[in-house]
Design a protein around this motif. Structure first.
Motif, mmCIF file in Angstrom:
data_model
loop_
_atom_site.group_PDB
_atom_site.id
_atom_site.type_symbol
_atom_site.label_atom_id
_atom_site.label_comp_id
_atom_site.label_asym_id
_atom_site.label_seq_id
_atom_site.Cartn_x
_atom_site.Cartn_y
_atom_site.Cartn_z
ATOM 1 N N ARG A 193 -37.516 -28.670 9.440
ATOM 2 C CA ARG A 193 -37.450 -29.336 8.148
ATOM 3 C C ARG A 193 -36.744 -28.370 7.207
ATOM 4 N N PHE A 194 -36.165 -28.912 6.142
ATOM 5 C CA PHE A 194 -35.459 -28.010 5.229
ATOM 6 C C PHE A 194 -35.544 -28.504 3.799
ATOM 7 N N GLU A 195 -35.347 -27.565 2.889
ATOM 8 C CA GLU A 195 -35.335 -27.859 1.456
ATOM 9 C C GLU A 195 -34.029 -27.348 0.880
ATOM 10 N N ARG A 199 -24.822 -32.117 -3.167
ATOM 11 C CA ARG A 199 -26.134 -32.034 -2.533
ATOM 12 C C ARG A 199 -26.264 -32.968 -1.321
ATOM 13 N N GLU A 234 -26.921 -31.813 2.476
ATOM 14 C CA GLU A 234 -28.056 -32.271 3.271
ATOM 15 C C GLU A 234 -27.621 -32.702 4.668
ATOM 16 N N GLU A 250 -31.943 -26.300 -2.698
ATOM 17 C CA GLU A 250 -32.221 -25.842 -4.058
ATOM 18 C C GLU A 250 -30.870 -25.481 -4.684
ATOM 19 N N ALA A 287 -30.300 -23.328 0.979
ATOM 20 C CA ALA A 287 -31.076 -24.139 1.913
ATOM 21 C C ALA A 287 -32.123 -23.257 2.575
ATOM 22 N N THR A 288 -33.338 -23.752 2.629
ATOM 23 C CA THR A 288 -34.421 -23.054 3.322
ATOM 24 C C THR A 288 -34.835 -23.914 4.500
#
Lengths: 82, 82
Positions: free
Chosen positions: A76-78, A52, A56, A80, A4-5
């Motif tokens: 905010r996050f992404e 996933r 989240e 992967e 997670a970024t």
């Protein structure tokens, strides 16, 4: 494992004294083309999970509870998977 | 006007005490799936210039001279014209 970024930034309506200090330093070094500077945090987390959707929801809770001060910060996050 | 987004991260070989503290806090809050946590900086700069190549060189110099401590930190940046 999921990576997670997370990006935590100060809200547009909130003053950013750290950003102003960096802007001043850049100007004094001759970088006069620099306009606004905003500084935030950047976090990389590895999560020992494969779901996933669950990841989240969990990362959102981490942001709300610890990683961001939602009164003055946005996040905010992404995710992967790898 | 060009918007530059700069990411400054601690090198992989360097200890990240702030990341370890956040990892410990997340564990104590019950987020036991969290593995490694690395924390960096995220900067948004607006540049009053239209020359993308010049902007790239200038931002690289800003990172080398002020924004990142290249002994212990890596940096990368993206430019976005608008």
């Amino acid at each position: 494992m999921i990576k997670a970024t997370v990006y935590v930034t100060i809200k547009q309506s909130v003053l950013d004294p750290q950003g102003n200090a960096v802007q001043g330093a850049l100007h004094s070094m001759g970088f006069n083309e620099v306009g606004k500077v905003r500084i935030g945090k950047y976090l990389e987390l590895t999560l020992n999970t494969v779901d996933r959707n669950e990841a989240e929801a969990r990362v959102r809770t981490m942001c709300e509870k610890l990683l961001a001060n939602t009164v003055i910060e946005d996040y905010r996050f992404e995710l992967e998977g790898y």
